[in-house]
Design an enzyme around this catalytic site. Sequence first.
Site, PDB file in Angstrom:
ATOM      1  N   ASP A  11       0.630  -1.199  -0.158  1.00  0.00           N
ATOM      2  CA  ASP A  11       0.151  -0.023   0.172  1.00  0.00           C
ATOM      3  C   ASP A  11       0.762   1.248   0.061  1.00  0.00           C
ATOM      4  OD1 ASP A  11      -2.066  -1.707   0.014  1.00  0.00           O
ATOM      5  OD2 ASP A  11      -2.651  -1.044   2.462  1.00  0.00           O
ATOM      6  N   ASP A 130     -13.644  -6.599  -5.506  1.00  0.00           N
ATOM      7  CA  ASP A 130     -13.902  -6.630  -3.741  1.00  0.00           C
ATOM      8  C   ASP A 130     -15.342  -7.063  -3.674  1.00  0.00           C
ATOM      9  OD1 ASP A 130     -11.463  -5.365  -3.449  1.00  0.00           O
ATOM     10  OD2 ASP A 130     -12.053  -3.418  -3.131  1.00  0.00           O
TER      11      ASP A 130
END
Lengths: 264, 203
Positions: A11, A130
């Site tokens: 990230d 997702d």
Amino acid sequence: MLAKRIIPCLDVKDGRVVKGIHFLNLRDAGDPVEIAAHYSREGADEVVFLDITATIESRPIILEVVKRTAEEVFIPLTVGGGISAVEDIKQLLASGADKVSINTAAVKNPGLIRESSKKFGSQCTVVAIDAKLQKTGLSSDICHLTSDGKWEVYIDSGRTPTGLDALKWAKEVESLGAGEILLTSMDADGTKAGYDLELTKRVSESVDIPVIASGGAGNLEHLYQVLSEGKADAVLAASIFHYGEYTIKEAREYLRSKGIIARN
Amino acid sequence: MIAVIDYGMGNLRSVSRALERVGGKIKVTSDREIIENADSLVLPGVGAFSQAMENLDSLDLCSLIRQKIEEGIAFLGICLGLQLLFTESEEGKCAGLDIIPGKVKKFSFKEPLKVPHMGWNAVKKVMSSKCKVMEGIPDGSYFYFAHSYYVEPQDEIAVLTRTEYGLKFTSAICQGNIVGVQFHPEKSADMGLKLLRNFIEHR
């Protein structure tokens, strides 16, 4: 035979790695380029950067990170986060990314998948999905839900439900030209209790393109489970590698010992 | 100087950096004069075969590439750059540069194998080949692939390596001054860099 892939994911915010990285011997443990190079040396099969700032102002920063990575790291690099137009994809690829991962924009504008795969090729067009188990009916009884579970696609970093069925969406992105699906189980993500095997298996069996499983890795057995039972083609993991719990090399050796074809 | 031919088919940055990393002096170009004066050619590329041929055509590079190869220039084709050397492709029923006789075919499986063939796979040398580009690379080393089409040379003698994915397909060719690889050496970590170094040193 084709090897199953192990893919560490970073990230990145404002050009820096967000979650703490616990390696020794790194000059700058917050620099995505150094960490990507480290993973490459360890034998990672690919690296993924997820740009979690991804505002218009931050675009030049991630492009710079991608450029520096391409100078140093000679394994495939996928970049996701904040991609909303063909121009974003073009810039990332020109900076040295090998693939881009499109999530929210793919739902809002499915034509982007087609356009990207036509223009740049399916092999560099990854669609991230997702998915979250829909709690219909007796939602308190979690145990019953997994047996005939339906998964809904969420966008905007998991904040917005779309009403799309994850399996149907997976097939649709394939027909639009996606070359790969990066599938994250929102239920399993962050639990460290293992990947969502049923979701992964159902998605993987319903498409002919590779599926990368994401969310829930807590130990090496979890990687094995989702590559065998879950029928995933690749595993994405973050914390188990970042915190030095396991090295990529240990993961590869473990998988090979269990009969999974991994790179030697 | 190595001319890395830029014809609008994908990002050339990785290929260029990888070649530089192993000591290559490169120019990324579509300029005929620079290509004319290069001592080696690298033809990279990802994407659609027909689009690639169109682009080469509109840059007026097809006959120049053929001519340079005939003159014996060291040539490396990568992925689509390998496929373009062949007579024709099933992709859009399109004619190629026709330097290596043979076809480019699409993977088509009854068994549950995914297409594109994407990821790391073992590359096995054909022992009769004397080509030096694989020198020092252990047989069965893994390289990174990302493709849906594969080449089928008419003449077995051109085959340098094979790789198994549903069938044993030709993953690299070598014929005289021509080397072509289906995998991406620029994305294949140490062994990929080794191959590029071999290309530069033995050309």
